[in-house]
Enzyme design. Structure first.
Site, PDB file in Angstrom:
ATOM      1  N   ASP A   7     -94.778  54.189  15.711  1.00 57.29           N
ATOM      2  CA  ASP A   7     -93.443  53.608  15.592  1.00 57.29           C
ATOM      3  C   ASP A   7     -93.350  53.073  14.171  1.00 57.29           C
ATOM      4  O   ASP A   7     -93.903  52.014  13.858  1.00 57.29           O
ATOM      5  CB  ASP A   7     -93.242  52.499  16.611  1.00 57.29           C
ATOM      6  CG  ASP A   7     -91.828  51.931  16.574  1.00 57.29           C
ATOM      7  OD1 ASP A   7     -90.903  52.639  16.135  1.00 57.29           O
ATOM      8  OD2 ASP A   7     -91.650  50.768  16.992  1.00 57.29           O
ATOM      9  N   GLU A  67     -91.551  58.477  15.790  1.00 59.02           N
ATOM     10  CA  GLU A  67     -90.141  58.318  16.115  1.00 59.02           C
ATOM     11  C   GLU A  67     -89.292  58.780  14.937  1.00 59.02           C
ATOM     12  O   GLU A  67     -89.567  58.439  13.788  1.00 59.02           O
ATOM     13  CB  GLU A  67     -89.826  56.865  16.446  1.00 59.02           C
ATOM     14  CG  GLU A  67     -88.411  56.690  16.963  1.00 59.02           C
ATOM     15  CD  GLU A  67     -88.153  55.295  17.485  1.00 59.02           C
ATOM     16  OE1 GLU A  67     -88.073  55.132  18.709  1.00 59.02           O
ATOM     17  OE2 GLU A  67     -88.039  54.377  16.654  1.00 59.02           O
ATOM     18  N   ASP A 140     -93.471  47.102  18.990  1.00 63.28           N
ATOM     19  CA  ASP A 140     -93.698  48.300  18.177  1.00 63.28           C
ATOM     20  C   ASP A 140     -94.937  49.057  18.680  1.00 63.28           C
ATOM     21  O   ASP A 140     -94.967  50.285  18.664  1.00 63.28           O
ATOM     22  CB  ASP A 140     -93.890  47.922  16.707  1.00 63.28           C
ATOM     23  CG  ASP A 140     -92.770  47.039  16.199  1.00 63.28           C
ATOM     24  OD1 ASP A 140     -91.886  47.529  15.496  1.00 63.28           O
ATOM     25  OD2 ASP A 140     -92.787  45.830  16.526  1.00 63.28           O
TER      26      ASP A 140
END
Length: 166
Positions: A7, A67, A140
């Protein structure tokens, strides 16, 4: 298959390393790279690069799931995250680790089965799939684990790769 989920960010980079074999997960590692707010931006990028490089050296994953970047209202923050993402991708390239990108909707779809799932639903299903007693913090890190799970569910099967060369 060993997968590292990322992330991306520049203050916090969440990561999670899972192994997916015979439709079962083993959680190998997770955490976050934290960069101090007062640190010059270039030093933050160097720290992220160094930490991700060490992570890849330690685990030698076959895939990195990241991501996809979404630019919302704050373009400046988005540009800074993009730069951090760039050093993460550079590290993956230097380790010859294949990189796969997923949108938040794809992660939700792959983990929960519903692209509009709420964050708590994604976190709960990730926790269950990985057999964790609780979801790790910060968020996260939990997001990175969900991204790794997404890749395990979304990546082509070994048979598909053998038949079609993918």
């Amino acid at each position: 298959m060993k997968i590292v989920g990322i992330d991306p960010g520049y203050a916090i980079v969440g990561y999670g390393v899972v192994e997916y074999r015979n439709s079962a997960f083993t959680t190998l590692d997770y955490g976050a790279v934290l960069t101090p707010a007062g640190m010059p931006f270039q030093e933050r990028l160097a720290l992220i690069y160094d930490e991700i490089t060490q992570l890849l050296d330690r685990h030698k994953p076959q895939a990195m799931a990241v991501e996809k970047l979404y630019f919302g209202n704050n373009k400046t923050t988005g540009i800074d995250v993009a730069q951090a993402r760039g050093v993460i991708l550079l590290s993956a390239q230097q380790h010859q680790t294949e990189v796969y990108e997923y949108t938040p909707v794809q992660v939700k779809q792959a983990v929960v089965g519903y692209g509009k799932a709420e964050k708590h639903q994604v976190m709960d299903m990730t926790r269950r799939l990985l057999k964790l007693t609780q979801m790790p913090k910060p968020d996260d890190t939990a997001d990175a684990l969900a991204i790794a799970v997404c890749h395990a569910h979304a990546s082509p099967s070994r048979l598909t790769r053998q038949l079609f060369g993918r």
